[in-house]
Motif scaffolding. Structure first.
Motif, PDB file in Angstrom:
ATOM      1  N   VAL A  62       0.808  -1.174   0.049  1.00 33.53           N
ATOM      2  CA  VAL A  62       0.013  -0.224   0.061  1.00 33.53           C
ATOM      3  C   VAL A  62       0.653   1.212   0.052  1.00 33.53           C
ATOM      4  O   VAL A  62       0.619   2.423  -0.779  1.00 33.53           O
ATOM      5  N   ALA A  63       2.012   1.370   0.836  1.00 34.51           N
ATOM      6  CA  ALA A  63       2.800   2.292   0.871  1.00 34.51           C
ATOM      7  C   ALA A  63       3.347   2.599  -0.553  1.00 34.51           C
ATOM      8  O   ALA A  63       3.641   3.648  -0.825  1.00 34.51           O
ATOM      9  N   ALA A  64       3.782   1.450  -1.204  1.00 35.46           N
ATOM     10  CA  ALA A  64       4.548   1.383  -2.225  1.00 35.46           C
ATOM     11  C   ALA A  64       3.649   2.123  -3.381  1.00 35.46           C
ATOM     12  O   ALA A  64       3.886   3.029  -4.343  1.00 35.46           O
ATOM     13  N   MET A  65       2.389   1.730  -3.380  1.00 34.26           N
ATOM     14  CA  MET A  65       1.315   2.300  -4.517  1.00 34.26           C
ATOM     15  C   MET A  65       1.180   3.851  -4.112  1.00 34.26           C
ATOM     16  O   MET A  65       1.127   4.479  -5.063  1.00 34.26           O
ATOM     17  N   MET A  66       1.137   4.332  -3.072  1.00 36.02           N
ATOM     18  CA  MET A  66       0.835   5.662  -2.551  1.00 36.02           C
ATOM     19  C   MET A  66       1.892   6.468  -3.085  1.00 36.02           C
ATOM     20  O   MET A  66       1.925   7.363  -3.707  1.00 36.02           O
ATOM     21  N   VAL A  67       3.203   5.827  -2.877  1.00 35.91           N
ATOM     22  CA  VAL A  67       4.324   6.711  -3.126  1.00 35.91           C
ATOM     23  C   VAL A  67       4.500   6.742  -4.687  1.00 35.91           C
ATOM     24  O   VAL A  67       4.940   7.898  -5.368  1.00 35.91           O
ATOM     25  N   LEU A  68       4.417   5.466  -5.324  1.00 34.58           N
ATOM     26  CA  LEU A  68       4.265   5.502  -6.826  1.00 34.58           C
ATOM     27  C   LEU A  68       3.347   6.309  -7.480  1.00 34.58           C
ATOM     28  O   LEU A  68       3.697   6.950  -8.310  1.00 34.58           O
ATOM     29  N   SER A  69       2.396   6.522  -6.881  1.00 35.13           N
ATOM     30  CA  SER A  69       1.291   7.321  -7.460  1.00 35.13           C
ATOM     31  C   SER A  69       1.869   8.649  -7.397  1.00 35.13           C
ATOM     32  O   SER A  69       1.423   9.348  -8.526  1.00 35.13           O
ATOM     33  N   THR A  70       2.023   9.285  -6.172  1.00 35.03           N
ATOM     34  CA  THR A  70       2.567  10.665  -5.891  1.00 35.03           C
ATOM     35  C   THR A  70       3.440  10.950  -7.095  1.00 35.03           C
ATOM     36  O   THR A  70       3.570  12.093  -7.697  1.00 35.03           O
ATOM     37  N   GLY A  71       4.589  10.220  -7.189  1.00 39.96           N
ATOM     38  CA  GLY A  71       5.794  10.338  -8.023  1.00 39.96           C
ATOM     39  C   GLY A  71       5.499  10.412  -9.253  1.00 39.96           C
ATOM     40  O   GLY A  71       5.977  11.385 -10.207  1.00 39.96           O
ATOM     41  N   THR A  72       4.696   9.262  -9.895  1.00 41.83           N
ATOM     42  CA  THR A  72       4.160   9.427 -11.410  1.00 41.83           C
ATOM     43  C   THR A  72       3.385  10.719 -11.742  1.00 41.83           C
ATOM     44  O   THR A  72       3.387  11.261 -12.873  1.00 41.83           O
ATOM     45  N   THR A  73       2.239  10.870 -11.068  1.00 45.37           N
ATOM     46  CA  THR A  73       1.559  12.063 -11.304  1.00 45.37           C
ATOM     47  C   THR A  73       2.263  13.389 -11.397  1.00 45.37           C
ATOM     48  O   THR A  73       2.079  14.108 -12.047  1.00 45.37           O
ATOM     49  N   SER A  74       3.060  13.647 -10.234  1.00 43.26           N
ATOM     50  CA  SER A  74       3.771  14.854 -10.348  1.00 43.26           C
ATOM     51  C   SER A  74       4.784  15.056 -11.593  1.00 43.26           C
ATOM     52  O   SER A  74       5.228  16.176 -11.872  1.00 43.26           O
ATOM     53  N   LEU A  75       5.408  13.895 -12.067  1.00 43.16           N
ATOM     54  CA  LEU A  75       6.218  13.934 -13.080  1.00 43.16           C
ATOM     55  C   LEU A  75       5.597  14.376 -14.437  1.00 43.16           C
ATOM     56  O   LEU A  75       6.220  14.988 -15.117  1.00 43.16           O
TER      57      LEU A  75
END
Length: 395
Positions: A62-75
């Motif tokens: 879950v933590a991995a998905m949240m951080v991955l989501s934030t990183g890809t969206t902000s890119l």
């Protein structure tokens, strides 16, 4: 509207308005470089380390998905920034041609329609900016509503700053994240705002030209009455009236056709600049939204609107441009061409053939940005999510 966006983009060392010859201050280049470095460290380097190294050890999906989501969206913001940097001369040329296009005459009856359409375009750009900046503001305020010492996302760990909640790591991380979030939201708001305004102007011009060509025969009749025969009625077909009416129609068709060609070329220039960036945006948003769903909406409820609003606005902008193209095509056929002479009919036929090639914005030339594209994308994301979720549950 262009001046406002150009002024805001100068903050991130971008000059898009060719009328403004003032050099960008050096400190803005330094500030932009610092923000880019902070962002890459927070949301790319740390994200890759956290998802593919740290979470492999802890097993916290879950933590991995949240951080991955934030990183890809902000890119997406950085992608658009680098795109405009790379095509900065092309962007300046496009903006300059739009400004020049705005100086060309339009029929008085069409100007009111065009003004009303541009008011809607302005509201559209303001709404997008408010949602993007408001989303970043809400994200940064999260620690204030939690008891004790917290970050925006307590699961996120920045590389080399463990333990995250102890001094001075906490203060460094907090300042870095705030800078990065504001920077990304600011970029997305203004570069997408530029896309909304320029495309919206082309939409308003198409609608204005539609009204103008639809009324061209009635205007020709009125012109003949005002200048030649005040008692002239449409059922009179004397040779003098026919010549003068078609002379007026030919003059108006020439200007409408020229304006339409200019509009087509301007939309193509937008497409050439942003088409690759939009492809990357759609890929990143797809990955981000799938990660949002896998991480749980209760954990990603602030990130989700940021992602959906971007793809939704791009598709909405493209749909409105297509709708205006359809209106223009119908107006060309409805211009009472049966009353024209052979020369003017050939001109109308050519305009009709050209107008049938609908103006669009596309993602890399693969798919047109419209409501159907948005629905298809959401459907694909949900299908991928259900497949991945069932696979995770099975394991």
């Amino acid at each position: 509207m262009i001046s406002n966006v150009a002024m805001m983009l100068r903050v991130v060392a971008l000059r898009i308005d060719p009328r403004n010859k003032k050099p960008i201050p050096t400190f803005l280049y330094i500030l932009t470089s610092v923000c880019v470095v902070c962002y890459i460290y927070n949301y790319q380097i740390s994200m890759v380390w956290f998802v593919f190294s740290r979470c492999q050890e802890t097993g916290d999906v879950v933590a991995a998905m949240m951080v991955l989501s934030t990183g890809t969206t902000s890119l997406i913001g950085i992608t658009k920034l680098f795109t405009v940097y790379y095509y900065q001369e092309n962007v300046q040329s496009m903006v300059g041609r739009y400004i020049e296009y705005d100086t060309t005459m339009i029929a008085p009856a069409s100007s009111a329609l065009m003004l009303a359409t541009m008011r809607n375009v302005k509201k559209r750009a303001l709404l997008f900016g408010v949602v993007m900046m408001g989303n970043g503001f809400a994200y940064n305020l999260q620690p204030l509503f939690k008891s004790g010492r917290h970050l925006m996302d307590d699961d996120q760990i920045l590389y080399g700053l463990e333990p995250m909640l102890e001094t001075p790591n906490y203060q460094i991380a907090l300042v870095n994240i705030i800078f990065s979030v504001n920077f990304i939201c600011f970029i997305v708001s203004n570069i997408t705002g530029l896309l909304i305004i320029t495309t919206g102007y082309s939409e308003s011009r198409l609608l204005a030209l539609s009204l103008e060509i639809q009324d061209v025969w009635q205007n020709a009749l009125q012109h003949y009455r005002d200048n030649f025969d005040a008692n002239y009625t449409e059922d009179k077909y004397d040779e003098t009236a026919t010549v003068e009416l078609n002379k007026y129609v030919k003059h108006r068709l020439f200007h409408i056709q020229k304006s339409h060609f200019t509009n087509i070329n301007l939309v193509k220039s937008i497409e050439d600049i942003f088409r690759q960036a939009i492809v990357v945006e759609f890929f990143l948003l797809t990955l981000s939204l799938i990660a949002d769903l896998l991480g749980g909406l209760e954990n990603t409820f602030i990130i989700m609107p940021f992602a959906l609003m971007q793809v939704g606005m791009d598709c909405f902008t493209g749909q409105r441009l297509m709708d205006a193209s359809f209106v223009f095509e119908a107006a060309v056929y409805d211009c009472k061409w049966e009353n024209f002479d052979a020369s003017n009919r050939r001109t109308v036929q050519l305009m009709l053939q050209i107008s049938q090639k609908t103006l669009i914005l596309s993602a890399g030339g693969v798919t047109a940005l419209n409501f159907a594209c948005l629905m298809s994308m959401i459907r694909s994301i949900y299908s991928a999510y259900t497949a991945l979720r069932s696979s995770m549950n099975y394991k």
